[in-house]
Write an enzyme that holds these catalytic residues in place. Structure first.
Site, PDB file in Angstrom:
ATOM      1  N   HIS A  74     -47.548 -33.258  40.680  1.00 32.22           N
ATOM      2  CA  HIS A  74     -48.678 -32.794  41.499  1.00 32.22           C
ATOM      3  C   HIS A  74     -49.955 -33.425  40.976  1.00 32.22           C
ATOM      4  O   HIS A  74     -49.985 -34.030  39.906  1.00 32.22           O
ATOM      5  CB  HIS A  74     -48.747 -31.269  41.544  1.00 32.22           C
ATOM      6  CG  HIS A  74     -49.058 -30.600  40.233  1.00 32.22           C
ATOM      7  ND1 HIS A  74     -48.233 -30.665  39.135  1.00 32.22           N
ATOM      8  CD2 HIS A  74     -50.111 -29.842  39.851  1.00 32.22           C
ATOM      9  CE1 HIS A  74     -48.753 -29.975  38.148  1.00 32.22           C
ATOM     10  NE2 HIS A  74     -49.903 -29.472  38.533  1.00 32.22           N
ATOM     11  N   HIS A  76     -52.873 -32.529  39.780  1.00 29.62           N
ATOM     12  CA  HIS A  76     -53.778 -32.076  38.716  1.00 29.62           C
ATOM     13  C   HIS A  76     -53.853 -33.121  37.590  1.00 29.62           C
ATOM     14  O   HIS A  76     -52.844 -33.714  37.201  1.00 29.62           O
ATOM     15  CB  HIS A  76     -53.312 -30.734  38.149  1.00 29.62           C
ATOM     16  CG  HIS A  76     -53.621 -29.574  39.054  1.00 29.62           C
ATOM     17  ND1 HIS A  76     -53.036 -28.336  38.909  1.00 29.62           N
ATOM     18  CD2 HIS A  76     -54.458 -29.467  40.120  1.00 29.62           C
ATOM     19  CE1 HIS A  76     -53.504 -27.516  39.842  1.00 29.62           C
ATOM     20  NE2 HIS A  76     -54.361 -28.175  40.591  1.00 29.62           N
ATOM     21  N   ASP A  78     -54.085 -33.048  34.429  1.00 28.80           N
ATOM     22  CA  ASP A  78     -53.293 -32.951  33.194  1.00 28.80           C
ATOM     23  C   ASP A  78     -51.880 -33.512  33.394  1.00 28.80           C
ATOM     24  O   ASP A  78     -51.144 -33.713  32.430  1.00 28.80           O
ATOM     25  CB  ASP A  78     -53.261 -31.510  32.657  1.00 28.80           C
ATOM     26  CG  ASP A  78     -52.684 -30.502  33.621  1.00 28.80           C
ATOM     27  OD1 ASP A  78     -52.957 -30.603  34.837  1.00 28.80           O
ATOM     28  OD2 ASP A  78     -51.944 -29.600  33.169  1.00 28.80           O
ATOM     29  N   HIS A  79     -51.504 -33.806  34.650  1.00 27.64           N
ATOM     30  CA  HIS A  79     -50.203 -34.437  34.934  1.00 27.64           C
ATOM     31  C   HIS A  79     -50.365 -35.867  35.451  1.00 27.64           C
ATOM     32  O   HIS A  79     -49.541 -36.728  35.173  1.00 27.64           O
ATOM     33  CB  HIS A  79     -49.427 -33.616  35.984  1.00 27.64           C
ATOM     34  CG  HIS A  79     -49.167 -32.231  35.517  1.00 27.64           C
ATOM     35  ND1 HIS A  79     -47.955 -31.825  35.039  1.00 27.64           N
ATOM     36  CD2 HIS A  79     -49.998 -31.170  35.384  1.00 27.64           C
ATOM     37  CE1 HIS A  79     -48.042 -30.559  34.641  1.00 27.64           C
ATOM     38  NE2 HIS A  79     -49.273 -30.156  34.850  1.00 27.64           N
TER      39      HIS A  79
HETATM   40 ZN   LIG Z   1     -50.404 -28.548  34.394  1.00 29.94          ZN
END
Ligand SMILES: [Zn+2]
Length: 271
Positions: A74, A76, A78-79
């Site tokens: 996804h 976001h 942090d990914h």
């Molecule tokens: Zn995350």
């Protein structure tokens, strides 16, 4: 958690150095590929961080593998932050549910696709809820890379306004029905013992939060802040902004069901 862990012959986890209340120990990046294939896929490269990149490149070298694709659960940061820069570095296409995440030269993934990469197969499992674009990836072993759909500790957040509680519950059931042998989470340790029970717990937890919300509304709480203070009293205050998002997402579900209504003043009341 160890920075590097071999979870099964095809899968190595590399932990990114971005711990926080929301990311737990940090983001888990997964290397997936058949040993000896000389290839590997990265799932959720995580933050574009030099130390993390070095750790991932060490594991690729240890496998004598080159990265042939970067998959993202996804959007976001942090990914997904490292997806396009690392994809460019490795000369590997990025694949995700959203074109802006996959970027130029990337590939938009469709629900139900089966990807044959690096001697492994990855089934694309739509899991909207945490975010609208969330995907999970099922491996031959039966393990499912679940991103932020399920976390290794605690519970996940349905973001608002993008997230969707009804879709989230359907997605939990969808992964449950796959009969996963293990859940490899975007944050926190892998869940290898009775993953179905973890998914049952998530479903029960959502139902419990919904019941707590309707009870708090009936008892007179009339704003999101008041609801969070009552329902999430036992949760550290640093997590209340996330709790407020999940609360708003649940209120949107209740409103769609005609069970609550929003006043002109923004207050929430039982319908
Ligand atoms: Zn995350």
């Amino acid at each position: 958690m160890p920075v590097v862990a071999q979870l099964e012959p095809q899968v190595t986890r590399v932990l990114a150095p971005n711990p926080s209340g929301m990311t737990l120990d940090g983001t888990n990046t997964y290397l997936v590929g058949e040993p000896g294939s000389g290839q590997a896929v990265l799932v959720d490269p995580g933050p574009d961080d030099a130390a993390h990149l070095a750790a991932v490149e060490r594991e690729l070298a240890a496998r004598d593998a080159r990265c042939v694709a970067v998959l993202v659960t996804h959007h976001h940061g942090d990914h997904a932050e490292a997806a396009q820069p690392w994809g460019a570095r490795f000369g590997a296409p990025v694949a995700a549910a959203r074109g802006d995440v996959a970027g130029p030269g990337g590939r938009v993934l469709e629900a139900g696709e089966r990807l044959a990469l690096a001697g492994a197969t990855l089934d694309v499992v739509p899991t909207p809820g945490h975010t609208a674009d969330h995907l999970a990836f099922r491996l031959d072993s039966g393990a499912v890379l679940v991103g932020d759909h399920v976390l290794g500790r605690g519970t996940s957040v349905v973001t608002h306004p993008e997230g969707d509680v009804v879709a989230y519950l359907e997605s939990l059931r969808r992964v449950h029905d796959l009969g996963p042998s293990a859940l490899y989470c975007g944050h926190g340790p892998e869940l290898t013992e009775d993953p179905a029970a973890v998914l049952d717990f998530y479903l029960a937890h959502r139902a419990c939060r919904e019941a707590q919300l309707t009870a708090a509304l009936a008892a007179g709480a009339g704003t999101v802040d008041e609801l969070v203070a009552q329902v999430y009293a036992a949760v550290p205050r640093s997590l209340w902004p996330a709790a407020a998002q999940s609360t708003r997402a649940t209120l949107a579900k209740l409103a769609a069901e005609g069970r609550v209504r929003f006043g002109d003043d923004g207050a929430v009341r039982p319908a």
